[in-house]
Design an enzyme around this catalytic site. Structure first.
Site, mmCIF file in Angstrom:
data_model
loop_
_atom_site.group_PDB
_atom_site.id
_atom_site.type_symbol
_atom_site.label_atom_id
_atom_site.label_comp_id
_atom_site.label_asym_id
_atom_site.label_seq_id
_atom_site.Cartn_x
_atom_site.Cartn_y
_atom_site.Cartn_z
ATOM 1 N N HIS A 179 0.856 -1.194 0.000
ATOM 2 C CA HIS A 179 0.000 0.000 0.000
ATOM 3 C C HIS A 179 0.892 1.245 0.000
ATOM 4 O O HIS A 179 1.979 1.242 0.592
ATOM 5 C CB HIS A 179 -0.894 -0.016 1.248
ATOM 6 C CG HIS A 179 -1.945 1.034 1.221
ATOM 7 N ND1 HIS A 179 -1.700 2.322 1.623
ATOM 8 C CD2 HIS A 179 -3.233 1.002 0.806
ATOM 9 C CE1 HIS A 179 -2.808 3.035 1.466
ATOM 10 N NE2 HIS A 179 -3.752 2.254 0.970
ATOM 11 N N GLU B 249 -3.645 2.332 -7.385
ATOM 12 C CA GLU B 249 -3.959 3.494 -6.550
ATOM 13 C C GLU B 249 -2.984 4.612 -6.837
ATOM 14 O O GLU B 249 -1.855 4.620 -6.351
ATOM 15 C CB GLU B 249 -4.038 3.160 -5.064
ATOM 16 C CG GLU B 249 -3.021 2.251 -4.477
ATOM 17 C CD GLU B 249 -3.053 2.355 -2.958
ATOM 18 O OE1 GLU B 249 -4.140 2.533 -2.402
ATOM 19 O OE2 GLU B 249 -1.983 2.287 -2.353
HETATM 20 P P1 PGA Z 1 -8.994 6.591 0.397
HETATM 21 O O1 PGA Z 1 -7.850 5.492 0.451
HETATM 22 O O2 PGA Z 1 -10.259 5.938 -0.099
HETATM 23 O O3 PGA Z 1 -9.064 7.079 1.783
HETATM 24 O O4 PGA Z 1 -8.504 7.630 -0.566
HETATM 25 C C1 PGA Z 1 -7.793 4.365 -0.321
HETATM 26 C C2 PGA Z 1 -6.653 3.550 0.246
HETATM 27 O O5 PGA Z 1 -5.571 4.091 0.336
HETATM 28 O O6 PGA Z 1 -6.781 2.431 0.703
#
Ligand code: PGA
Length: 257
Positions: free
Chosen positions: A94, A166
């Site tokens: 992550h 992400e």
């Molecule tokens: P967020 O984060 O929905 O708070 O932007 C997603 C994540 O990082 O898991």
């Protein structure tokens, strides 16, 4: 077509009783769907008590992180081996781990291997930072993160895992800028074509790819309509039972359309 997947990343929020209350509310509001798989990723501390409370027809559990050695004198760590009977999934790499804890590409690779070795499905997070995006390095970053993280896996193992795209700049914790679905589409296509090059067509079609930037119940539909998007990884919005259950409901409605 694979089931849609919704992952709630509760990050370092909620103690045991708060997490238990949120789960209770979610269980009340969530219908059993065959079309959608909902995965909750609470803190390590809370996994065990939630595993006793959880309705397994509705939810599965994930860890947010673990250490790649199976056992040993690694004070303060929890291994994938220890999590084996508790979780179906583990989030690996992550951006919070890469940014705050300096997790390297090689560490992410070791964690992915340990995860698979212990029969836990990895949810590998990949994505560029704001700076990398500005420099036009997004594609190269995805390439480097994928090649390294997956280098110990077979095509079959890659087929069964999950990759969350992400963009770091689109995560609430960092800049929280809303990504345009068109740009997300390009990056998701890039992920599948990297997989195709490395592991073949079948793996590139079967691997589940999620959108992991910030979403809420209003904008989630735009990302789910992206071709090849198998679901979402939700952070901030997953801490609110009303928001999260309505995201799950939207995912369900779109998946039966
Ligand atoms: P967020 O984060 O929905 O708070 O932007 C997603 C994540 O990082 O898991």
């Amino acid at each position: 077509m694979s089931k849609k997947l919704v992952v709630a990343n509760w990050k370092m929020h909620l103690n045991t009783s708060q997490a238990s209350l949120l789960l209770h509310r979610l269980q009340e509001r969530t219908r059993i769907h065959r079309e959608v798989e909902i995965v909750l990723a609470p803190s390590m501390l809370v996994l065990q008590p939630l595993s006793l409370q959880i309705d397994r027809r509705k939810f599965r559990l994930a860890a947010q992180n673990a250490y790649y050695k199976d056992e040993g004198p690694y004070t303060g760590e929890v291994s994938f081996t220890m999590l084996q009977d508790l979780v179906h999934y583990c989030i690996v790499g992550h951006s919070a781990r890469r940014v705050y804890f300096n997790e390297t590409l090689e560490e992410v690779r070791e964690k992915i291997s340990a995860c698979v070795r212990n029969n836990i499905t990895p949810i590998l997070c990949v994505g560029e930072t704001k700076q990398e995006k500005r420099l036009g390095e997004g594609r190269q970053v995805l390439h480097d993160q994928l090649v390294t993280a997956l280098s110990n896996l077979t095509a079959r193992e890659v087929e069964e895992m999950v990759i969350a795209y992400e963009p770091v700049w689109a995560i609430t914790t960092f800049d929280g800028i809303m990504a345009k679905p068109y740009d997300v589409q390009k990056s998701m296509d890039a992920i599948r074509s990297e997989i195709k090059e490395l592991y073949g067509k079948k793996a590139s079609e079967r691997v589940r790819v999620l959108y992991g930037g910030s979403v809420d119940d209003k904008d989630v539909g735009g990302y789910l309509e992206i071709e090849g998007c198998d679901g979402v990884l939700v952070g901030a919005a997953s801490l609110n039972y009303f928001q999260f259950s309505s995201i799950c409901e939207t995912v369900y409605q779109l998946s039966i359309k």
